[in-house]
Design an enzyme around this catalytic site. Sequence first.
Site, PDB file in Angstrom:
ATOM      1  N   ASP A  21      22.045   9.688  20.224  1.00 35.38           N
ATOM      2  CA  ASP A  21      21.615  11.091  20.167  1.00 35.38           C
ATOM      3  C   ASP A  21      22.799  12.043  20.348  1.00 35.38           C
ATOM      4  O   ASP A  21      23.583  11.890  21.297  1.00 35.38           O
ATOM      5  CB  ASP A  21      20.583  11.375  21.263  1.00 35.38           C
ATOM      6  CG  ASP A  21      19.295  10.593  21.038  1.00 35.38           C
ATOM      7  OD1 ASP A  21      18.916  10.396  19.877  1.00 35.38           O
ATOM      8  OD2 ASP A  21      18.678  10.172  22.027  1.00 35.38           O
TER       9      ASP A  21
ATOM     10  N   ASP B 200      27.102   5.960  21.547  1.00 39.36           N
ATOM     11  CA  ASP B 200      25.851   6.606  21.914  1.00 39.36           C
ATOM     12  C   ASP B 200      25.200   7.052  20.602  1.00 39.36           C
ATOM     13  O   ASP B 200      25.866   7.112  19.568  1.00 39.36           O
ATOM     14  CB  ASP B 200      26.167   7.809  22.814  1.00 39.36           C
ATOM     15  CG  ASP B 200      24.960   8.676  23.072  1.00 39.36           C
ATOM     16  OD1 ASP B 200      23.914   8.111  23.427  1.00 39.36           O
ATOM     17  OD2 ASP B 200      25.060   9.902  22.908  1.00 39.36           O
TER      18      ASP B 200
END
Length: 225
Positions: free
Chosen positions: A22, A20
């Site tokens: 963020d 991922d």
Amino acid sequence: MVSHSELRRLFCAADAVCFDVDSTVIREEGIDELAKFCGVEDAVSEMTRRAMGGAVPFRAALTERLALIRPSREQVQRLLAEHPPHLTPGVRELVSRLQERGVQVFLISGGFRSIVEHVASKLNIPAANVFANRLKFYFNGEYAGFDETQPTAESGGKGKVIKFLKEKFHFKNIIMIGDGATDMEACPPADVFIGFGGNVIRQQVKDNAKWYITDFVELLGTLEE
């Protein structure tokens, strides 16, 4: 129940690792930074918190937040120039070590491709290994929505990307690393999920991840064993 030593063995034997972006690869939430830049920070960060906690369907939360921000092409470019995202300590070394071992590294994000590609270039990850949402702009650069056909624009989208990667490249062992509920949901089809709390701790993920870390140094150490 898979033992911790088995999880570590699977991580060391991975043929692909998906991160991922963020609050995992970078310290910020890209959409919140864009909102701050466009002057609508408070309303948008509350929506992000609800979306990451799994309280709101992802596409609905994304649509709502973008309708508030309405970022122009120029604002996105200025954000990257004036406030580039900060890499999480240790991630550059971890990605580099994985690549040296011949592991394919992917970035899978519910954020925006223009920001994620900027991050990928800092980590020597090819743009073809980036899966993220595309902002759309009118010819004059004004906000025109986002590409709703991208799998990352919907709940369960990260799992769809991993399933696609398995089918396309015949990966036997994919690891997903991330901070949020949408990352944990991607396992399965990912073979192992590693929860990351180095930037923000999401209680639901901390409580339910079989392997939870707060520093990428732990994964570097696992590779060196």
